[in-house]
Motif scaffolding. Sequence first.
Motif, short mmCIF file in Angstrom:
data_model
loop_
_atom_site.label_atom_id
_atom_site.label_comp_id
_atom_site.label_asym_id
_atom_site.label_seq_id
_atom_site.Cartn_x
_atom_site.Cartn_y
_atom_site.Cartn_z
N ALA A 158 11.81 -2.33 1.02
CA ALA A 158 10.90 -2.50 2.16
C ALA A 158 9.88 -1.37 2.20
N GLY A 159 8.61 -1.73 2.38
CA GLY A 159 7.55 -0.74 2.48
C GLY A 159 7.04 -0.24 1.15
N ASP A 160 7.69 -0.60 0.07
CA ASP A 160 7.24 -0.19 -1.26
C ASP A 160 6.02 -1.02 -1.65
N PRO A 161 5.04 -0.45 -2.36
CA PRO A 161 3.87 -1.24 -2.80
C PRO A 161 4.23 -2.40 -3.70
N LYS A 162 5.43 -2.37 -4.29
CA LYS A 162 5.86 -3.46 -5.18
C LYS A 162 6.68 -4.50 -4.44
N SER A 163 6.66 -4.46 -3.12
CA SER A 163 7.25 -5.51 -2.29
C SER A 163 6.14 -6.48 -1.91
N ILE A 164 6.25 -7.73 -2.36
CA ILE A 164 5.15 -8.69 -2.22
C ILE A 164 5.58 -9.82 -1.29
N PRO A 165 4.87 -10.05 -0.18
CA PRO A 165 5.20 -11.17 0.71
C PRO A 165 4.58 -12.47 0.21
N PHE A 166 5.36 -13.55 0.21
CA PHE A 166 4.88 -14.87 -0.19
C PHE A 166 5.04 -15.85 0.96
N LYS A 167 4.06 -16.70 1.11
CA LYS A 167 4.16 -17.77 2.10
C LYS A 167 4.92 -18.97 1.54
N TYR A 168 4.72 -19.25 0.25
CA TYR A 168 5.28 -20.46 -0.35
C TYR A 168 6.33 -20.14 -1.41
N PHE A 169 7.37 -20.97 -1.45
CA PHE A 169 8.39 -20.83 -2.49
C PHE A 169 7.79 -21.07 -3.87
N PHE A 170 6.87 -22.03 -3.99
CA PHE A 170 6.40 -22.38 -5.33
C PHE A 170 5.58 -21.26 -5.97
N THR A 171 4.80 -20.53 -5.17
CA THR A 171 4.06 -19.40 -5.74
C THR A 171 5.02 -18.25 -6.04
N ARG A 172 6.02 -18.07 -5.20
CA ARG A 172 7.03 -17.04 -5.43
C ARG A 172 7.80 -17.31 -6.72
N LYS A 173 8.21 -18.57 -6.91
CA LYS A 173 8.93 -18.93 -8.14
C LYS A 173 8.07 -18.73 -9.37
N LEU A 174 6.79 -19.05 -9.24
CA LEU A 174 5.87 -18.86 -10.36
C LEU A 174 5.92 -17.43 -10.86
N PHE A 175 5.90 -16.47 -9.95
CA PHE A 175 5.85 -15.07 -10.36
C PHE A 175 7.20 -14.53 -10.78
N PHE A 176 8.27 -15.07 -10.22
CA PHE A 176 9.59 -14.68 -10.71
C PHE A 176 9.67 -14.89 -12.23
N LEU A 177 9.27 -16.07 -12.69
CA LEU A 177 9.42 -16.38 -14.10
C LEU A 177 8.23 -15.92 -14.93
N ARG A 178 7.04 -15.98 -14.37
CA ARG A 178 5.88 -15.52 -15.14
C ARG A 178 6.04 -14.05 -15.54
N GLU A 179 6.62 -13.25 -14.67
CA GLU A 179 6.67 -11.82 -14.91
C GLU A 179 7.98 -11.36 -15.55
N SER A 180 8.97 -12.22 -15.68
CA SER A 180 10.27 -11.77 -16.17
C SER A 180 10.46 -12.08 -17.65
N ASP A 181 11.19 -11.20 -18.33
CA ASP A 181 11.52 -11.34 -19.74
C ASP A 181 13.00 -11.66 -19.93
N ALA A 182 13.72 -11.76 -18.83
CA ALA A 182 15.13 -12.13 -18.85
C ALA A 182 15.50 -12.57 -17.44
N VAL A 183 16.57 -13.36 -17.33
CA VAL A 183 17.03 -13.84 -16.03
C VAL A 183 18.53 -13.60 -15.93
#
Length: 349
Positions: free
Chosen positions: A144-169
């Motif tokens: 919380a409060g960290d610059p790398k904490s990103i608020p999303f309105k939509y699940f679909f945009t949030r999911k996009l960045f989970f996988l777009r930015e990850s190299d492992a799950v």
Amino acid sequence: MDDLADLKNDLLATIDRLPSMTHGKWIQRALETILRLSETEIDRLDWKILSASIGDMERAFQVFHPYRHIRKVAVFGSARTNDTAPEYQLAYDFAQAITQQGFMTITGAGGGIMAAANAGAGAENSFGLNIQLPYEQGANKYIAGDPKSIPFKYFFTRKLFFLRESDAVALFPGGFGTQDEALETLTLCQTGRYGPVPMVLIDRPGGTYWRDWDSYLRKNLAATGLIGVGDLNLYTITDDIQVAAEVIRTFYQVYHSSRYVGEQFVMRLKMAISDRDLELLNREFGSLVSSGRIVQTTALDDELEDSISHLPRLTFKLDRRDFGKLYQMIGKINQMGGDPCPNTHPESK
């Protein structure tokens, strides 16, 4: 009216600069899309969805960009896991272990498993992709409060960045959200729309959450032909965090990344493989090639401006019907390798 005049001036200035802008072609296409929509009959709600989703993406692009060359692991699991549960400590220890290997951690910023992973990685090595919900979800105290904490309105945009930015799950036990994330990730891996990346399913020692889940897939999907048997190679189940961390580390031992260049599937390697090993790949994984053979090359013409153009490549026309076997091929490649490439990319990704 002043705001409208400023917007008009900004747009005109941007259009004038398009020919000299690095990504001018794509900026032009985005502007053309919005212009076409403005001339069609769509509802006010449609514009609100478009505007808010672009806002989600704008924030995420800006936050992730400085870290684009650092490999990251997306960690999923229940927000309801108590901090006294074995899974909580496992998630903490796992995040700490992969951070020591040089990875950063991405979570949903909530409680439970997400809080444990952010705590284990530390805020400096964490991202939190928060979602606006009427209950349960708020950024945990570790992000919380960290610059790398990103608020999303939509699940679909949030999911996009989970996988777009990850190299492992990595997935720990969880509810509907975790199951959704597991199956969506598998769907994208199975169809080649994401990855290849390592995917590990982590349970408490002796736990059966993921084994039972795996049994269901084998009995009701693989055995009936609803998925291919090779699709079961897309993930690894373990109750040992050291095994999970090692699966992720070794996935990138020789293999670096891949992309399509025209009809060619191009695998970048951290080091060249021997002619003997190349022949072995052609014998064992020839069914992955739709025509021709697997060959070892330097960067193709379309890749010469790439920051990793010095890395050796394996190129072939990929038959895209069995990505599970492609994962097996990557596993075999990671057991090979000769001398590391000189002038390696200064960052890890």
